[in-house]
Design an enzyme around this catalytic site. Structure first.
Site, short mmCIF file in Angstrom:
data_model
loop_
_atom_site.label_atom_id
_atom_site.label_comp_id
_atom_site.label_asym_id
_atom_site.label_seq_id
_atom_site.Cartn_x
_atom_site.Cartn_y
_atom_site.Cartn_z
N SER A 297 73.60 -13.11 -24.31
CA SER A 297 74.06 -12.96 -25.69
C SER A 297 75.14 -13.97 -25.99
CB SER A 297 74.60 -11.54 -25.93
OG SER A 297 75.18 -11.44 -27.22
N LYS A 303 76.45 -9.64 -21.10
CA LYS A 303 75.10 -9.14 -21.29
C LYS A 303 74.09 -10.04 -20.59
CE LYS A 303 72.20 -7.20 -24.98
NZ LYS A 303 70.90 -7.71 -24.54
#
Length: 442
Positions: A297, A303
């Site tokens: 991300s 992430k």
């Protein structure tokens, strides 16, 4: 021959006309088809020389020039758009012109390079053999590698007990190894399906010339060329079941594509399971850890996404779409000729290449690095109320259902509720053995 500022153009007038006539996609025919045109024409020249139909010295010059095409030295000499005349005539003429220009004086593109041939039998032969070659030497080894990686994980995870899932709902316990063993078998079965198409893929219409009758071809030409090509490449190359079937229909390409589509469906199942099993790390299933390859991300720190399974499912979607176009192309066999061969070649060879690459990625960048979250898997195995299925032989389905409902409503364990309902500890110890449930016949 025309000289430009950037490269030498070896093609002639017919190729230039085709370039002007088909400014469609900017994508030329697959290089493997162009190379197989060269390979076929080299073999044809040698055979025609042996048969005394072509001057031996000219035959050797043609064969040497065609060998250069086959070896990939002249890929840039095939500029015609893949969306062209449906028989591939333009690209066959392209090959004839390039080889004639390289072969030198007194070699004619049609009379000599194309001797004993027609676009209608040579071009589809090149497509079949390009597909056969790439399946045998690229896709099948990639499938072996992926199946082997999945089998290794099946062994590694053989003792990792977890909850099974059907309808996305909790089911009786299984092992993580059993799931991976199923994935490995899917890949092995997919390989067998693809292999089952190769015998018909290797049946080529060479020797049929314009309509399948073999007009203007020596009766020994096709057999000799096939034998020479088979000896050079190690591929199984066969005569057609019937020359008119082989000239007019491209069912072998349709069949091969169908097997690739099935493989794409299997890979989608496997890739989706991996991304779901690895979901989380805290709010998903989190039963396995996928290799962390890159940031997931641009805004959420830390992430990580299941990028390789996502690539595999995109490839599968493209292959399935390619198959639909190939099926439509296969329906365009009218009387003595199919006129969708370039499209079918483009899509089939793209599917083979995409699947081979996707299988290697899934093998090397994902499956090989997967680790089991053993604690989480065993936690889910203990939580699943479907384990009550093992109580059926002892207390019956209805009584077991009552226990499941009470356990679900109260949040208590199956064992606790079952004991309260009068099920003995001996029965519970025997029935609620999760590893035994996963392997009831061991």
């Amino acid at each position: 021959m025309a000289e430009t500022a950037t490269k030498q153009e070896l093609w002639g007038a017919e190729t230039r006309k085709a370039v002007e006539n088909f400014p469609v996609s900017g994508e030329p025919i697959p290089v493997s088809v162009a190379r197989w045109l060269g390979r076929i024409k080299a073999a044809a020249a040698r055979v025609n020389g042996e048969l005394g139909l072509l001057d031996e010295e000219a035959a050797q010059r043609i064969a040497a020039a065609a060998d250069r095409v086959a070896n990939g030295e002249l890929d840039d000499q095939f500029p015609i758009d893949v969306f062209q005349t449906g028989s591939g005539t333009s690209s066959n003429m392209n090959a004839n012109e390039v080889i004639a220009a390289l072969a030198g004086e007194a070699v004619h593109a049609n009379d000599h390079v194309n001797m004993g041939q027609s676009s209608n039998d040579v071009f589809p032969s090149a497509v079949h053999l390009a597909a056969l070659d790439e399946i045998v030497h690229d896709l099948l080894p990639a499938l072996d590698g992926l199946a082997g990686a999945l089998e290794a994980k099946a062994q590694e995870f053989a003792d990792v007990i977890k909850s099974g899932r059907t309808h996305w709902m909790d089911a009786v316990p299984v092992t993580l190894g059993q799931e991976f063993g199923g994935y490995a078998a899917q890949v092995r079965e997919g390989k067998l399906r693809v292999e089952a198409t190769l015998q018909r893929l290797g049946q080529i219409p060479l020797g049929g010339t314009a309509v399948g009758t073999g007009l203007n071809t020596h009766p020994e030409f096709a057999e000799r060329v096939r034998a020479l090509l088979a000896a050079e490449t190690g591929l199984t190359i066969s005569p057609p079941a019937d020359p008119f079937e082989s000239q007019a229909a491209r069912d072998g390409l349709v069949e091969a594509s169908g097997a690739l589509k099935t493989l794409a469906v299997s890979l989608t199942k496997i890739a989706n399971d991996l991304r779901f099993l690895g979901s989380g790390p805290r709010a998903g299933l989190a039963e396995i850890f996928l290799p962390e390859l890159q940031k997931g991300s641009s805004i959420m720190p830390g992430k990580v996404n299941p990028v390789i399974p996502e690539v595999v499912t995109q490839v599968a979607a493209q292959v399935i779409g390619n198959d639909a176009a190939i099926a439509i192309g296969g329906m365009q066999g009218h009387f003595e000729l199919n006129v969708f061969v370039p499209l079918m070649a483009r899509n089939l060879l793209q599917s083979i290449n995409l699947l081979a690459s996707a299988c290697r990625l899934l093998d090397q960048k994902c499956v090989t690095g997967i680790e089991a979250n053993r604690e989480q898997c065993e936690h889910y195995a203990e939580l699943t109320l479907s384990a009550a299925t093992a109580l059926n032989p002892h207390i019956g389905y209805d009584k077991a259902s009552e226990i499941v409902k009470k356990a679900a409503a109260s949040g208590r364990s199956l064992r606790e509720v079952a004991r309260e309902e009068g099920v003995s500890d001996d029965v519970l110890d025997e029935a609620l053995d999760y590893r035994k449930m996963a392997r009831p016949h061991d």
